[in-house]
Scaffold this motif. Structure first.
Motif, PDB file in Angstrom:
ATOM      1  N   ASP A  58       0.862  -1.178   0.000  1.00  0.00           N
ATOM      2  CA  ASP A  58       0.000   0.000   0.000  1.00  0.00           C
ATOM      3  C   ASP A  58       0.901   1.233   0.000  1.00  0.00           C
ATOM      4  OD1 ASP A  58      -2.275   1.562   0.109  1.00  0.00           O
ATOM      5  OD2 ASP A  58      -2.619   1.261   2.251  1.00  0.00           O
ATOM      6  N   LEU A  59       0.385   2.379  -0.432  1.00  0.00           N
ATOM      7  CA  LEU A  59       1.209   3.587  -0.473  1.00  0.00           C
ATOM      8  C   LEU A  59       1.037   4.464   0.751  1.00  0.00           C
ATOM      9  CD1 LEU A  59       1.200   4.905  -4.144  1.00  0.00           C
ATOM     10  CD2 LEU A  59       2.956   3.608  -2.943  1.00  0.00           C
ATOM     11  N   ARG A  60      -0.193   4.809   1.070  1.00  0.00           N
ATOM     12  CA  ARG A  60      -0.440   5.763   2.155  1.00  0.00           C
ATOM     13  C   ARG A  60      -0.682   5.007   3.455  1.00  0.00           C
ATOM     14  NH1 ARG A  60      -4.122  10.584  -0.548  1.00  0.00           N
ATOM     15  NH2 ARG A  60      -2.983  10.735  -2.527  1.00  0.00           N
ATOM     16  N   MET A  61       0.383   4.908   4.251  1.00  0.00           N
ATOM     17  CA  MET A  61       0.321   4.227   5.546  1.00  0.00           C
ATOM     18  C   MET A  61       0.916   5.150   6.601  1.00  0.00           C
ATOM     19  SD  MET A  61       1.497   0.323   4.509  1.00  0.00           S
ATOM     20  CE  MET A  61       2.921   0.838   3.522  1.00  0.00           C
ATOM     21  N   PRO A  62       0.442   5.075   7.835  1.00  0.00           N
ATOM     22  CA  PRO A  62       1.024   5.901   8.898  1.00  0.00           C
ATOM     23  C   PRO A  62       2.469   5.498   9.149  1.00  0.00           C
ATOM     24  CG  PRO A  62      -0.486   4.272   9.811  1.00  0.00           C
ATOM     25  CD  PRO A  62      -0.648   4.213   8.332  1.00  0.00           C
ATOM     26  N   GLY A  63       3.259   6.438   9.625  1.00  0.00           N
ATOM     27  CA  GLY A  63       4.668   6.122   9.840  1.00  0.00           C
ATOM     28  C   GLY A  63       5.399   6.157   8.510  1.00  0.00           C
ATOM     29  N   THR A  64       6.009   5.048   8.143  1.00  0.00           N
ATOM     30  CA  THR A  64       6.750   4.959   6.889  1.00  0.00           C
ATOM     31  C   THR A  64       5.800   4.602   5.756  1.00  0.00           C
ATOM     32  OG1 THR A  64       8.721   4.206   8.084  1.00  0.00           O
ATOM     33  CG2 THR A  64       8.665   3.814   5.714  1.00  0.00           C
ATOM     34  N   ASP A  65       5.714   5.486   4.749  1.00  0.00           N
ATOM     35  CA  ASP A  65       4.783   5.221   3.646  1.00  0.00           C
ATOM     36  C   ASP A  65       5.397   4.259   2.627  1.00  0.00           C
ATOM     37  OD1 ASP A  65       6.499   6.661   1.955  1.00  0.00           O
ATOM     38  OD2 ASP A  65       5.377   8.519   2.204  1.00  0.00           O
ATOM     39  N   GLY A  66       4.592   3.916   1.625  1.00  0.00           N
ATOM     40  CA  GLY A  66       5.021   2.918   0.664  1.00  0.00           C
ATOM     41  C   GLY A  66       6.200   3.343  -0.187  1.00  0.00           C
ATOM     42  N   VAL A  67       6.194   4.590  -0.673  1.00  0.00           N
ATOM     43  CA  VAL A  67       7.287   5.049  -1.530  1.00  0.00           C
ATOM     44  C   VAL A  67       8.605   5.047  -0.759  1.00  0.00           C
ATOM     45  CG1 VAL A  67       8.220   7.042  -2.774  1.00  0.00           C
ATOM     46  CG2 VAL A  67       5.834   6.374  -3.093  1.00  0.00           C
ATOM     47  N   THR A  68       8.580   5.518   0.481  1.00  0.00           N
ATOM     48  CA  THR A  68       9.791   5.501   1.303  1.00  0.00           C
ATOM     49  C   THR A  68      10.293   4.078   1.499  1.00  0.00           C
ATOM     50  OG1 THR A  68       9.060   7.495   2.472  1.00  0.00           O
ATOM     51  CG2 THR A  68      10.759   6.170   3.546  1.00  0.00           C
ATOM     52  N   ALA A  69       9.374   3.157   1.706  1.00  0.00           N
ATOM     53  CA  ALA A  69       9.751   1.751   1.880  1.00  0.00           C
ATOM     54  C   ALA A  69      10.370   1.186   0.603  1.00  0.00           C
ATOM     55  CB  ALA A  69       8.537   0.928   2.288  1.00  0.00           C
ATOM     56  N   ILE A  70       9.805   1.529  -0.551  1.00  0.00           N
ATOM     57  CA  ILE A  70      10.338   1.037  -1.821  1.00  0.00           C
ATOM     58  C   ILE A  70      11.770   1.547  -2.021  1.00  0.00           C
ATOM     59  CG2 ILE A  70      10.078   1.081  -4.338  1.00  0.00           C
ATOM     60  CD1 ILE A  70       7.021   1.396  -3.838  1.00  0.00           C
ATOM     61  N   LYS A  71      11.991   2.810  -1.717  1.00  0.00           N
ATOM     62  CA  LYS A  71      13.343   3.378  -1.833  1.00  0.00           C
ATOM     63  C   LYS A  71      14.313   2.673  -0.891  1.00  0.00           C
ATOM     64  CE  LYS A  71      11.975   8.081  -3.205  1.00  0.00           C
ATOM     65  NZ  LYS A  71      11.917   9.496  -2.790  1.00  0.00           N
ATOM     66  N   GLU A  72      13.861   2.385   0.331  1.00  0.00           N
ATOM     67  CA  GLU A  72      14.728   1.731   1.306  1.00  0.00           C
ATOM     68  C   GLU A  72      15.054   0.304   0.872  1.00  0.00           C
ATOM     69  OE1 GLU A  72      16.906   1.437   4.994  1.00  0.00           O
ATOM     70  OE2 GLU A  72      16.360   3.008   3.557  1.00  0.00           O
ATOM     71  N   LEU A  73      14.091  -0.396   0.322  1.00  0.00           N
ATOM     72  CA  LEU A  73      14.345  -1.751  -0.182  1.00  0.00           C
ATOM     73  C   LEU A  73      15.400  -1.726  -1.284  1.00  0.00           C
ATOM     74  CD1 LEU A  73      10.647  -2.989  -0.309  1.00  0.00           C
ATOM     75  CD2 LEU A  73      12.442  -3.981   1.128  1.00  0.00           C
ATOM     76  N   ALA A  74      15.298  -0.732  -2.175  1.00  0.00           N
ATOM     77  CA  ALA A  74      16.285  -0.607  -3.246  1.00  0.00           C
ATOM     78  C   ALA A  74      17.662  -0.278  -2.673  1.00  0.00           C
ATOM     79  CB  ALA A  74      15.846   0.471  -4.240  1.00  0.00           C
TER      80      ALA A  74
END
Length: 213
Positions: A58-74
């Motif tokens: 999902d994209l819009r989540m409290p705390g760490t959002d989806g886009v930030t998570a995708i960048k961190e995974l990369a």
């Protein structure tokens, strides 16, 4: 010989959504749900520990959002494919997710059979987009853009190769301030805010290729 199931992590802040998705995939022997996450940070930690094939994000989540998570995974080099599953298809949602490295982008009104096919497609590393998102991206590509100058392309190639502003200035025999000015113009023309996004967008638009030195 039985096919190895596709290993999944489901990341969504709504428990009812996670339950529904888990139930759908758990009933298919071609999938294995490894875990669930309520926000992006939890998704990253699970992905590091469990090494899934695909993350439904999902994209819009409290705390760490989806886009930030995708960048961190990369950044961490986690090889999982990320398939965005969200309610939103605006430019400010779609473009950052794709540029961050999402393999696919679907809306939550996607039917079960279509979602299952999409996860299989994403697991193979192929892009999958909902029709409205594909139309939006096509519009972005077709939109008239202010072309980069020859000098801006030179600097963009150096940025893609990892050069700092100072290193680019030395290579091109110009001042660091001039390079900074060109970089800002590149950001404006590509509609981005940082170097990584500029490089990603340039590759997507064909301004850079893997053959560039």
């Amino acid at each position: 010989m039985a096919e190895t199931p596709i290993r999944l992590i489901i990341a969504d802040d709504h428990p009812i959504v996670r339950d529904g998705l888990r139930g759908m995939f758990a009933g298919d022997p071609g999938f294995e749900v490894l875990g669930e996450a309520a926000d992006g940070a939890e998704a990253v930690e699970l992905a590091r520990a469990l090494r899934p094939d695909v993350i439904l994000m999902d994209l819009r989540m409290p705390g760490t959002d989806g886009v930030t998570a995708i960048k961190e995974l990369a950044r961490l080099g986690v090889p999982a494919r990320v398939l965005v599953l969200t309610t939103y298809d605006t430019d400010r949602d779609v473009m950052p997710a794709i540029e961050a490295g999402a393999t696919g982008y679907l809306l939550k009104d996607t039917g079960p059979e279509e979602l299952i096919r999409a996860v299989r497609t994403a697991a193979r590393g192929e892009a999958v987009l909902s029709p409205s998102v594909a139309t939006r991206l096509l519009g972005q590509v077709r939109a008239p853009a202010d072309p980069l100058s020859a000098r801006e392309l030179e600097i963009l190639r150096l940025i893609a190769a990892g050069a700092t502003n100072r290193e680019a200035a030395a290579r091109l025999f110009i001042s660091e301030a001039t390079v900074k000015s060109h970089v800002l113009h590149i950001y404006t023309k590509l509609g981005v805010n940082d170097r990584a996004a500029a490089v990603a967008t340039a590759f997507r638009r064909g301004l850079l290729t893997l053959d560039d030195d």
